[in-house]
Design a protein around this motif. Sequence first.
Motif, PDB file in Angstrom:
ATOM      1  N   PRO A   1       1.047  -0.971   0.081  1.00 44.27           N
ATOM      2  CA  PRO A   1       0.186  -0.470  -0.403  1.00 44.27           C
ATOM      3  C   PRO A   1       0.950   1.421  -0.152  1.00 44.27           C
ATOM      4  O   PRO A   1       1.840   1.099   0.787  1.00 44.27           O
ATOM      5  CB  PRO A   1      -0.988  -0.234   1.631  1.00 44.27           C
ATOM      6  CG  PRO A   1      -0.627  -1.149   1.327  1.00 44.27           C
ATOM      7  CD  PRO A   1       0.759  -2.268   1.366  1.00 44.27           C
ATOM      8  N   GLY A   2       0.590   2.317  -0.642  1.00 44.17           N
ATOM      9  CA  GLY A   2       1.225   3.461  -0.759  1.00 44.17           C
ATOM     10  C   GLY A   2       1.646   4.141   0.542  1.00 44.17           C
ATOM     11  O   GLY A   2       2.416   4.994   0.453  1.00 44.17           O
ATOM     12  N   ARG A   3       0.350   4.463   1.383  1.00 44.41           N
ATOM     13  CA  ARG A   3       0.401   4.738   2.639  1.00 44.41           C
ATOM     14  C   ARG A   3       2.169   4.424   3.591  1.00 44.41           C
ATOM     15  O   ARG A   3       2.007   5.022   4.279  1.00 44.41           O
ATOM     16  CB  ARG A   3      -0.750   4.590   3.664  1.00 44.41           C
ATOM     17  CG  ARG A   3      -0.961   2.744   4.082  1.00 44.41           C
ATOM     18  CD  ARG A   3      -2.498   2.993   4.647  1.00 44.41           C
ATOM     19  NE  ARG A   3      -1.940   1.477   5.208  1.00 44.41           N
ATOM     20  CZ  ARG A   3      -2.915   0.353   4.487  1.00 44.41           C
ATOM     21  NH1 ARG A   3      -3.854   0.270   3.136  1.00 44.41           N
ATOM     22  NH2 ARG A   3      -2.822  -1.028   5.189  1.00 44.41           N
ATOM     23  N   LEU A   4       2.087   3.331   3.217  1.00 43.24           N
ATOM     24  CA  LEU A   4       3.621   2.617   4.147  1.00 43.24           C
ATOM     25  C   LEU A   4       5.428   3.518   3.032  1.00 43.24           C
ATOM     26  O   LEU A   4       5.641   3.345   4.223  1.00 43.24           O
ATOM     27  CB  LEU A   4       3.598   1.064   3.695  1.00 43.24           C
ATOM     28  CG  LEU A   4       2.630   0.187   4.195  1.00 43.24           C
ATOM     29  CD1 LEU A   4       2.805  -1.211   3.810  1.00 43.24           C
ATOM     30  CD2 LEU A   4       2.134   0.274   5.568  1.00 43.24           C
ATOM     31  N   LEU A   5       4.574   4.338   2.437  1.00 43.20           N
ATOM     32  CA  LEU A   5       6.067   5.103   1.732  1.00 43.20           C
ATOM     33  C   LEU A   5       6.253   5.795   3.273  1.00 43.20           C
ATOM     34  O   LEU A   5       7.816   6.107   3.210  1.00 43.20           O
ATOM     35  CB  LEU A   5       5.323   5.654   0.874  1.00 43.20           C
ATOM     36  CG  LEU A   5       6.510   6.735   0.474  1.00 43.20           C
ATOM     37  CD1 LEU A   5       8.276   5.439  -0.170  1.00 43.20           C
ATOM     38  CD2 LEU A   5       6.389   7.588  -1.150  1.00 43.20           C
ATOM     39  N   ALA A   6       5.298   6.819   3.227  1.00 41.87           N
ATOM     40  CA  ALA A   6       5.680   7.530   4.404  1.00 41.87           C
ATOM     41  C   ALA A   6       5.920   6.548   5.793  1.00 41.87           C
ATOM     42  O   ALA A   6       6.700   7.575   7.298  1.00 41.87           O
ATOM     43  CB  ALA A   6       3.839   8.930   5.489  1.00 41.87           C
ATOM     44  N   GLU A   7       5.091   5.411   6.317  1.00 43.11           N
ATOM     45  CA  GLU A   7       5.945   4.860   7.278  1.00 43.11           C
ATOM     46  C   GLU A   7       7.626   3.897   6.909  1.00 43.11           C
ATOM     47  O   GLU A   7       8.194   3.332   8.125  1.00 43.11           O
ATOM     48  CB  GLU A   7       5.457   3.889   8.387  1.00 43.11           C
ATOM     49  CG  GLU A   7       3.971   3.911   8.487  1.00 43.11           C
ATOM     50  CD  GLU A   7       3.134   2.836   8.492  1.00 43.11           C
ATOM     51  OE1 GLU A   7       3.661   2.085   8.963  1.00 43.11           O
ATOM     52  OE2 GLU A   7       1.741   3.253   9.194  1.00 43.11           O
ATOM     53  N   MET A   8       8.188   4.108   6.121  1.00 38.85           N
ATOM     54  CA  MET A   8       9.596   3.665   5.532  1.00 38.85           C
ATOM     55  C   MET A   8      10.480   4.307   6.016  1.00 38.85           C
ATOM     56  O   MET A   8      10.590   5.843   6.616  1.00 38.85           O
ATOM     57  CB  MET A   8       9.945   3.811   3.938  1.00 38.85           C
ATOM     58  CG  MET A   8       9.204   2.511   3.349  1.00 38.85           C
ATOM     59  SD  MET A   8       9.230   2.237   1.924  1.00 38.85           S
ATOM     60  CE  MET A   8      10.783   1.387   2.172  1.00 38.85           C
ATOM     61  N   PRO A   9      12.087   3.939   6.803  1.00 40.92           N
ATOM     62  CA  PRO A   9      12.888   4.710   7.242  1.00 40.92           C
ATOM     63  C   PRO A   9      13.646   5.472   6.042  1.00 40.92           C
ATOM     64  O   PRO A   9      14.144   4.431   4.861  1.00 40.92           O
ATOM     65  CB  PRO A   9      13.421   3.370   8.083  1.00 40.92           C
ATOM     66  CG  PRO A   9      13.627   2.379   7.329  1.00 40.92           C
ATOM     67  CD  PRO A   9      11.971   2.246   7.640  1.00 40.92           C
ATOM     68  N   PRO A  10      14.044   6.546   6.378  1.00 45.40           N
ATOM     69  CA  PRO A  10      14.995   6.953   5.081  1.00 45.40           C
ATOM     70  C   PRO A  10      15.960   5.629   5.206  1.00 45.40           C
ATOM     71  O   PRO A  10      16.896   5.078   5.226  1.00 45.40           O
ATOM     72  CB  PRO A  10      15.743   8.148   5.392  1.00 45.40           C
ATOM     73  CG  PRO A  10      14.834   8.533   7.112  1.00 45.40           C
ATOM     74  CD  PRO A  10      14.228   6.655   7.701  1.00 45.40           C
ATOM     75  N   GLY A  11      16.551   5.747   3.369  1.00 46.79           N
ATOM     76  CA  GLY A  11      17.523   4.950   2.907  1.00 46.79           C
ATOM     77  C   GLY A  11      17.056   4.667   1.433  1.00 46.79           C
ATOM     78  O   GLY A  11      16.076   4.467   1.076  1.00 46.79           O
ATOM     79  N   PRO A  12      17.958   3.599   0.932  1.00 46.76           N
ATOM     80  CA  PRO A  12      17.840   3.466  -0.401  1.00 46.76           C
ATOM     81  C   PRO A  12      16.740   2.692  -1.161  1.00 46.76           C
ATOM     82  O   PRO A  12      16.820   3.169  -2.388  1.00 46.76           O
ATOM     83  CB  PRO A  12      19.247   2.071  -0.778  1.00 46.76           C
ATOM     84  CG  PRO A  12      20.025   2.455   0.066  1.00 46.76           C
ATOM     85  CD  PRO A  12      19.205   2.890   1.349  1.00 46.76           C
ATOM     86  N   LEU A  13      16.315   2.046  -0.530  1.00 44.38           N
ATOM     87  CA  LEU A  13      14.882   1.214  -0.527  1.00 44.38           C
ATOM     88  C   LEU A  13      13.733   2.699  -0.638  1.00 44.38           C
ATOM     89  O   LEU A  13      12.894   2.272  -1.811  1.00 44.38           O
ATOM     90  CB  LEU A  13      14.497  -0.338   0.295  1.00 44.38           C
ATOM     91  CG  LEU A  13      12.969  -0.463   0.180  1.00 44.38           C
ATOM     92  CD1 LEU A  13      12.900  -1.173  -0.791  1.00 44.38           C
ATOM     93  CD2 LEU A  13      13.398  -1.187   1.030  1.00 44.38           C
ATOM     94  N   ARG A  14      13.974   3.391   0.104  1.00 42.97           N
ATOM     95  CA  ARG A  14      13.175   4.349   0.099  1.00 42.97           C
ATOM     96  C   ARG A  14      13.139   5.114  -1.263  1.00 42.97           C
ATOM     97  O   ARG A  14      11.960   5.712  -1.798  1.00 42.97           O
ATOM     98  CB  ARG A  14      12.451   5.399   1.420  1.00 42.97           C
ATOM     99  CG  ARG A  14      12.498   6.254   1.348  1.00 42.97           C
ATOM    100  CD  ARG A  14      11.537   6.985   3.120  1.00 42.97           C
ATOM    101  NE  ARG A  14      10.578   8.121   2.976  1.00 42.97           N
ATOM    102  CZ  ARG A  14      11.096   9.476   3.287  1.00 42.97           C
ATOM    103  NH1 ARG A  14      12.380   9.220   3.118  1.00 42.97           N
ATOM    104  NH2 ARG A  14      10.262   9.897   3.581  1.00 42.97           N
ATOM    105  N   ASP A  15      14.115   5.140  -1.639  1.00 46.63           N
ATOM    106  CA  ASP A  15      14.733   6.182  -2.703  1.00 46.63           C
ATOM    107  C   ASP A  15      14.245   5.688  -3.956  1.00 46.63           C
ATOM    108  O   ASP A  15      13.136   6.373  -4.405  1.00 46.63           O
ATOM    109  CB  ASP A  15      15.904   7.273  -2.264  1.00 46.63           C
ATOM    110  CG  ASP A  15      16.334   7.433  -1.090  1.00 46.63           C
ATOM    111  OD1 ASP A  15      15.017   7.990  -0.508  1.00 46.63           O
ATOM    112  OD2 ASP A  15      17.754   7.787  -1.471  1.00 46.63           O
TER     113      ASP A  15
END
Length: 264
Positions: A109-123
């Motif tokens: 779900p797209g809402r989980l993007l806000a919960e992802m920690p900073p890093g290569p995967l989130r980028d």
Amino acid sequence: FLMVARCKQTGAILGSPTHHSYQKTLREHHARTCPNAPFDRFKADLEMVREPEAIEAWKKSMSTRTEYAPKDRQEGEPERLESMDAARGFLLAFRREATVISRNQVRFPGRLLAEMPPGPLRDCVRYALDRQRDFPLDTANGIRGRLRKEGFHLYKKGSKGITYACGVRRKCRDPKSSFSDAMQKIFDCLDKTSGIQGKDVALAVAGETADDAAKARVLADLNFLIGEGYIAKLHDSRLFAQPVLSTQAQAKEEAANEDATEEK
């Protein structure tokens, strides 16, 4: 300790600024609760509390600590892990195959993007999202499949036109087909001025001096043509008459639209 920091967002007591673990606690809390906010802003928003009750509650919580012990510990592995970061590092170093699964594609779900920690995967996820916002072909194809599954019909106006989704299958007017005089007047009205609403069609076809019964008959014919797919009614009530095409030409146009959409 004269004061302790409290997070305004969660209400958690994070400790005294003079304690040796203060910075580490801030980093862990920031990564866990609000990773999207800059750390400096998060730190500036902390509330310094001087109430003795809050200080004593924090001191009591510091009297115990949570440690982690590896299951099925092998020789050369640590016996105790003092923090969550240490436990995470242990899993990546010694249990990677059991905890990390490699996939070429994932869906979440797209809402989980806000919960992802900073890093290569989130980028990477952010890059894919920005790319779809600029050219949403994959998104459009995904939505198209869902709409078809739910029984909607899709068509495009022109080879490079907008794709429309409709609950009624579109029908073009065949040159050999004929309609009643009242319905033909509706087509003539929309061919001359497309994008108008039903009340405008009723007024143009029935006449300004027509009574309500005459206008109601025009609207009844109009609703019939909409239900049959000869006239498209958009979400804002604008009306468009489908073009005049032979049955074979309509089939070829729909096939061409499908191929062009899938290839882009």
